[in-house]
Enzyme design. Sequence first.
Site, PDB file in Angstrom:
ATOM      1  N   GLU A 141       1.205  12.919   6.645  1.00 27.56           N
ATOM      2  CA  GLU A 141      -0.057  13.183   6.061  1.00 27.56           C
ATOM      3  C   GLU A 141      -1.141  13.618   7.124  1.00 27.56           C
ATOM      4  O   GLU A 141      -2.307  13.403   7.048  1.00 27.56           O
ATOM      5  CB  GLU A 141      -0.397  12.049   5.319  1.00 27.56           C
ATOM      6  CG  GLU A 141       0.232  11.502   4.138  1.00 27.56           C
ATOM      7  CD  GLU A 141       0.374  12.237   3.034  1.00 27.56           C
ATOM      8  OE1 GLU A 141      -0.233  13.268   2.968  1.00 27.56           O
ATOM      9  OE2 GLU A 141       0.870  11.939   1.990  1.00 27.56           O
ATOM     10  N   HIS A 167      -0.696   2.035  -0.055  1.00 25.11           N
ATOM     11  CA  HIS A 167      -0.268   2.050  -1.446  1.00 25.11           C
ATOM     12  C   HIS A 167      -0.511   0.666  -1.929  1.00 25.11           C
ATOM     13  O   HIS A 167       0.607   0.017  -2.258  1.00 25.11           O
ATOM     14  CB  HIS A 167       1.478   2.329  -0.959  1.00 25.11           C
ATOM     15  CG  HIS A 167       1.610   3.484  -0.723  1.00 25.11           C
ATOM     16  ND1 HIS A 167       2.844   3.847  -0.463  1.00 25.11           N
ATOM     17  CD2 HIS A 167       1.164   4.632  -0.258  1.00 25.11           C
ATOM     18  CE1 HIS A 167       2.980   5.252   0.132  1.00 25.11           C
ATOM     19  NE2 HIS A 167       1.941   5.788   0.260  1.00 25.11           N
ATOM     20  N   GLU A 195     -18.576  -7.818  -6.197  1.00 21.25           N
ATOM     21  CA  GLU A 195     -18.443  -7.407  -4.897  1.00 21.25           C
ATOM     22  C   GLU A 195     -18.119  -5.762  -4.811  1.00 21.25           C
ATOM     23  O   GLU A 195     -18.214  -5.247  -3.832  1.00 21.25           O
ATOM     24  CB  GLU A 195     -17.372  -8.106  -4.265  1.00 21.25           C
ATOM     25  CG  GLU A 195     -17.229  -7.948  -2.689  1.00 21.25           C
ATOM     26  CD  GLU A 195     -18.501  -8.561  -1.776  1.00 21.25           C
ATOM     27  OE1 GLU A 195     -19.066  -9.452  -2.632  1.00 21.25           O
ATOM     28  OE2 GLU A 195     -18.782  -8.415  -0.849  1.00 21.25           O
ATOM     29  N   HIS A 236      -0.093   7.140  -6.590  1.00 19.44           N
ATOM     30  CA  HIS A 236       0.174   7.159  -5.019  1.00 19.44           C
ATOM     31  C   HIS A 236      -0.382   6.088  -4.214  1.00 19.44           C
ATOM     32  O   HIS A 236       0.379   5.034  -3.967  1.00 19.44           O
ATOM     33  CB  HIS A 236       0.239   8.602  -4.685  1.00 19.44           C
ATOM     34  CG  HIS A 236       0.580   8.803  -3.067  1.00 19.44           C
ATOM     35  ND1 HIS A 236       1.001  10.090  -2.633  1.00 19.44           N
ATOM     36  CD2 HIS A 236       0.598   7.731  -2.039  1.00 19.44           C
ATOM     37  CE1 HIS A 236       1.281   9.819  -1.397  1.00 19.44           C
ATOM     38  NE2 HIS A 236       1.099   8.581  -1.138  1.00 19.44           N
TER      39      HIS A 236
HETATM   40  O1  2HA Z   1       3.925   7.844   5.107  1.00 18.14           O
HETATM   41  O2  2HA Z   1       2.473   7.344   2.462  1.00 18.14           O
HETATM   42  O3  2HA Z   1       1.837   9.533   1.547  1.00 18.14           O
HETATM   43  C1  2HA Z   1       4.344   7.939   3.813  1.00 18.14           C
HETATM   44  C2  2HA Z   1       3.266   8.004   2.899  1.00 18.14           C
HETATM   45  C3  2HA Z   1       2.955   9.346   2.590  1.00 18.14           C
HETATM   46 ZN    ZN Z   2       1.673   7.628   0.833  1.00 20.53          ZN
END
Ligand code: 2HA
Ligand code: ZN
Length: 300
Positions: A141, A167, A195, A236
Site C-alpha cells: 500500500e 482493519h 466523543e 477492507h
Molecule cells: O498489508 O492491509 O491493504 C496488507 C493490507 C493491504
Molecule cells: Zn489492508
Amino acid sequence: MGFLDSAQEMLDKGVSAAKGAVSGLAVEQQAFMKGFARLCNDGWNQGWHERNGGNASYRMTTEEVSSCRTFFYDNPSSWVPLGVRAEELRGEFFAVTASGSHLRNVALDPNRNAGIVEIGASGDAWRIVWGFKGEGVPTSEFPSHFLCHAVRKRVTQGRDRVVYHAHPSATVACSLVLPADARTVTRALWKCMTEGVIAFPGGVGVLPWMAPGGLELARATSAQMEAYDAVLWPQHGLMCAAPDFDAAFGLVQAVEKAADVYVRARCMMGGQEPAHVIPDEGIRAIAAAYRLPVNEAFLG
Ligand code: 2HA
Ligand code: ZN
C-alpha cells in the site's frame, strides 16, 4: 587527558560535536522509531492486524534523518519507480512497514519488518537506505501512503506525518450495512457516541470498494484526504492521517469505538437504526463547546 579537559574540548567543538554524540543512538532506539513500533504493536493488540493486515508510514523530520544517517546503508538499493509522482515529497525520508510483515513483529525487529526509504529528487521513486532486512520492500500500500502523505503535507502545512492503515472489525462491519457515502457513515458514527465528533470533526470519507495495493485506490484515497483525515475502504479497513503516532492510533480507535457502539445498538434493535441518538443540535453543541471545525455539510 582528564574528564574536565575532555569536557572542555567537547564544549570547544560546540553544538555540532554534541549532536554527533546523539547521532550514536541506533535507529531502533530513536524516539520516532520507538513510536512507530509502538503504533504497530498497539494496533496488533487491538486486533486490527490479523496476519499481515495493515501498514504504517512516517515522514521523518530533517533532524531525525540527520541522526540516522550514520546507520544508513553505504550502498542504498537502486531506485524503484512508484508509478505516481508527488512534488511535495521530493527528497523526503519515510519509515514504513515491510510488505508481508506482520505488524505484531515490528517492535521485535524493526530492521526486518520495517525500514526507511528515501524519495528521489523527482518525487517519483524510492530507494531503501535502512532496514528491510532479508530482501524486504515497503508495504504493497506504499503508493496509497505516499499520495496521502503528499496531500496531507500540503493541506496541514506539514503537520501530518503519520499515515496508518488498519482493519478494525466494527468499522468494516458498518461498511457492509451502510451505503458507501461519507455523509451517511459519518452521521451514524457521530450520533451514537459523544466523543465521535470530537475525534473526527471533519467526518469520515468513504470510497467504493476497490482492489487493494493499486494506484487507483492510491489516487482515490489521496483525493479524499484533501478533506478527510480518515477514509473508509469498504469491506477492507481504514486509512488515517495524523500529526503523530498517538493521534493516528487515537483516530482509528475512536472511529472503531463509534462503529462498535453503532453495530451493537443496531443488533439490539433487530437490525433497525438505533432509536435514541444525539440530535444534530447536540452535535453542534459539542462542536461549539470544544471549538471544533465540524463539517457542517453533514448536519441537517
Ligand atoms: O498489508 O492491509 O491493504 C496488507 C493490507 C493491504
Ligand atoms: Zn489492508
